[in-house]
Design a protein around this motif. Structure first.
Motif, short mmCIF file in Angstrom:
data_model
loop_
_atom_site.label_atom_id
_atom_site.label_comp_id
_atom_site.label_asym_id
_atom_site.label_seq_id
_atom_site.Cartn_x
_atom_site.Cartn_y
_atom_site.Cartn_z
N ALA A 227 8.08 9.49 -11.10
CA ALA A 227 8.18 8.21 -10.39
C ALA A 227 6.98 8.00 -9.47
N GLU A 228 6.51 9.07 -8.83
CA GLU A 228 5.36 8.97 -7.93
C GLU A 228 4.12 8.49 -8.68
N PHE A 229 3.88 9.08 -9.85
CA PHE A 229 2.68 8.71 -10.60
C PHE A 229 2.84 7.33 -11.24
N VAL A 230 4.05 6.97 -11.63
CA VAL A 230 4.27 5.61 -12.12
C VAL A 230 3.97 4.60 -11.03
N GLY A 231 4.37 4.94 -9.79
CA GLY A 231 4.05 4.06 -8.67
C GLY A 231 2.56 3.90 -8.45
N ARG A 232 1.83 5.03 -8.55
CA ARG A 232 0.37 4.96 -8.40
C ARG A 232 -0.25 4.10 -9.49
N TYR A 233 0.28 4.26 -10.70
CA TYR A 233 -0.25 3.47 -11.82
C TYR A 233 0.00 1.98 -11.58
N ALA A 234 1.18 1.67 -11.06
CA ALA A 234 1.51 0.26 -10.79
C ALA A 234 0.57 -0.32 -9.73
N VAL A 235 0.28 0.46 -8.68
CA VAL A 235 -0.62 -0.01 -7.63
C VAL A 235 -2.02 -0.27 -8.19
#
Length: 590
Positions: A227-235
């Motif tokens: 989830a953390e890396f998905v969030g970074r990708y979204a940003v």
């Protein structure tokens, strides 16, 4: 025929223009052919209004059928010329686009193949991927547009002469108005270039983040970090979107200007021409021709504008491409040729650590700091920055700096840094526990591009205790391995990597923790078979495993990167406290 594409040589990396000119020289024949066809094609289009005007004045108005038929046939001939030259021009345009784009892929692939780790240290993976997915197209488009741009310039000059001959005032409106239009468009083009460069940077970061996330997806899921890396990708995705919106604003203004300004230009020309007809300076046919000229003029103007836009995108792309190509190799070319066949019969010496590896012996390297052993292995194989030549700081695969090592490691008295890197690679092979597997058959994996029969491969698999892996595969050696060996466990990948190194059978083999991912029983069997398999060949093993050390001929102890003791495993175990502490701790860790 395609040698200029498949073997283009080394491009200049000074300026984008030099890079563009280099490619143009390689494909000058198709560029010239395309430009000739483009000139014929667009000039013929520009002459159509003249033929229509003459047909009206000489045939239609006076009712002269002969002249009407004559100019009708001329129009038909111009149409045939336009159709034929336009088709050939398009063929050359596509050829030029493909040659220019594919050449970028070739030179980038050559750079990544020969200087992959050096480029990886300087650029994110996304930048390299973008070169072969986006930047190659931008380079190709410049060569593609040269044919139409050349035709636009020549046809503009031809039509300008026709305009001035018919009416100086109206002709000047057309000829002077065109540069003014381009100058107005340049006000938009410059900021558009900056926005495109920003978008290119953000897009490269997004590609890198996506590549890294996918590569480590299994680990991320295991530690709950997906989830953390998905969030970074979204940003980062939003940053790319915002950069794209900024580009879109200027791009929309440019596209609108390409329609609005030429339209206003046509209105001005028609108004000027109509006044000339009222004054009696122009005939009806000439007015129709002027309207056709004005309408046609928007075509070369838009073509030149398109060329300018492609050049802007090319400059952004070429800057990135050249930056990658400028990355220096850790192993610069040395003059002449060399061979280590005779030297391989001598000892391998590393001046940095003071370690001497006896010819034909299985020697282990033990260190309390694994990075010291990895750095030593990197120097022996000329891996990593600083491992290429004399007088440089050595940094091994573990990235640990060491002191300057003068002439560098030697083999049989010959300095490895003084020999071509391909000669060193054929003689000294370094295998680490993270050895990568690629897509393709298992047989191709184990051969690694070198000649080896199936008997040799099976023997290497047996030494690496990987025979059961082979037996479990549906097609044996013909089984297709997934990219990065995803179908195998970590221990299986490690054993297959070891088998590949053994199948290559180099004069000098350097192994870094070759049994770190296997159980104790398997490790003991591999150690025993390894000593038998490599008997009489120089072998270096970086390990702290007692099971492996027991089967070595000699052990070298490193302290702070320096060789401080050597002897058999039993001798050091009984007479060296530091060695005993390292080995016992290493055994407990297993």
């Amino acid at each position: 025929m395609f040698s200029h594409v498949l073997n283009p040589g080394s491009p200049p990396t000074t300026t984008p223009f030099a890079f563009l000119l280099w490619g143009a020289r390689l494909q000058w024949r198709t560029l010239v052919a395309g430009m000739v066809c483009g000139i014929v094609w667009m000039t013929a289009i520009g002459l159509v209004p003249a033929a229509i005007g003459r047909g009206i004045d000489d045939g239609l108005v006076p009712g002269d059928r002969g002249e009407l038929v004559r100019w009708s046939l001329i129009l038909t001939g111009l149409s045939l010329v336009i159709a034929l030259s336009g088709s050939i021009r398009h063929w050359f345009a596509v050829q030029n686009w493909l040659d220019g784009a594919f050449r970028v892929v070739v030179v980038t692939d050559e750079a990544v193949t020969t200087r992959g780790q050096e480029i990886a240290r300087s650029f994110p993976a996304g930048d390299v991927v973008s070169v072969t997915t986006t930047d190659m197209e931008r380079v190709g488009h410049v060569y593609d547009t040269t044919a139409r741009c050349s035709g636009a310039i020549v046809s503009f000059a031809v039509v300008g002469v026709l305009l001035l001959r018919a009416s100086v005032s109206t002709g000047l409106v057309v000829l002077l108005g065109a540069p003014v239009l381009l100058a107005m468009l340049s006000l938009i083009i410059r900021p558009l270039q900056r926005r495109q460069a920003e978008q290119r940077e953000e897009s490269g970061r997004l590609t890198t983040l996506g590549t890294d996330t996918v590569a480590g997806l299994r680990i991320l899921r295991g530690i709950g970090g997906e989830a953390e890396f998905v969030g970074r990708y979204a940003v980062q995705s939003q940053r790319v979107r915002q950069a794209g919106v900024r580009v879109a604003g200027y791009q929309a203004a440019l596209d609108a200007s390409q329609t609005l300004l030429p339209g206003l230009f046509v209105v001005l020309v028609v108004w000027t021409g109509a006044r000339a007809v009222v004054r009696g300076d122009l005939t009806t046919g000439e007015l129709v021709a002027f309207y056709g000229y004005a309408t046609f003029m928007t075509f070369p103007l838009r073509t030149v504008t398109e060329m300018v836009e492609h050049v802007i995108r090319f400059r952004v792309a070429a800057t990135k491409i050249m930056a990658i190509l400028r990355v220096p190799s850790d192993h610069p070319a040395v003059a002449g040729e060399g061979s280590l066949e005779t030297a391989a019969d001598g000892d391998l010496v590393d001046p940095v650590s003071g370690a001497v590896f006896t010819r034909g012996a299985l020697t282990a390297v033990v260190s309390a700091r694994p990075e010291d052993s990895v750095a030593l292995a990197g120097r022996l194989g000329r891996l990593g920055p600083g491992a290429a030549g004399p007088g440089k700081a050595a940094a091994g695969a573990g990235g640990v700096e060491a002191t300057a090592y003068g002439a560098g490691p030697t083999l049989g008295g010959r300095t490895l840094a003084d020999l071509p890197i391909d000669v060193v690679r054929r003689t000294v092979v370094v295998n680490d526990p993270e050895a990568r597997l690629f897509s393709g058959s298992l047989r191709a994996q184990l051969r690694a591009g070198r000649p080896a029969d199936d008997t040799t491969l099976v023997r290497a698999l047996g030494t690496a205790h990987a025979t059961e892996i082979l037996h479990s595969l549906p097609d044996g050696l013909d089984t297709i391995v997934e990219e990065k060996g995803r179908g195998f466990s970590g221990g299986q990948r490690q054993r297959l990597g070891l088998a590949r190194a053994l199948a290559i059978d180099p004069p000098v083999l350097v192994l870094i923790e070759p049994t770190s991912a296997v159980d104790a029983h398997t490790e003991a069997r591999i150690a025993e078979e390894l000593a038998r398999h490599r008997r009489g060949r120089t072998t270096v093993v970086a390990t702290v495993s007692p099971l492996v050390l027991h089967h070595t001929d000699r052990v070298i102890l490193l302290v702070d990167g320096r060789a401080v003791a050597s002897g058999t495993h039993a001798e050091l175990l009984s007479g060296n406290t530091a060695y005993r502490d390292i080995v016992i701790r290493g055994g407990d860790d297993r």
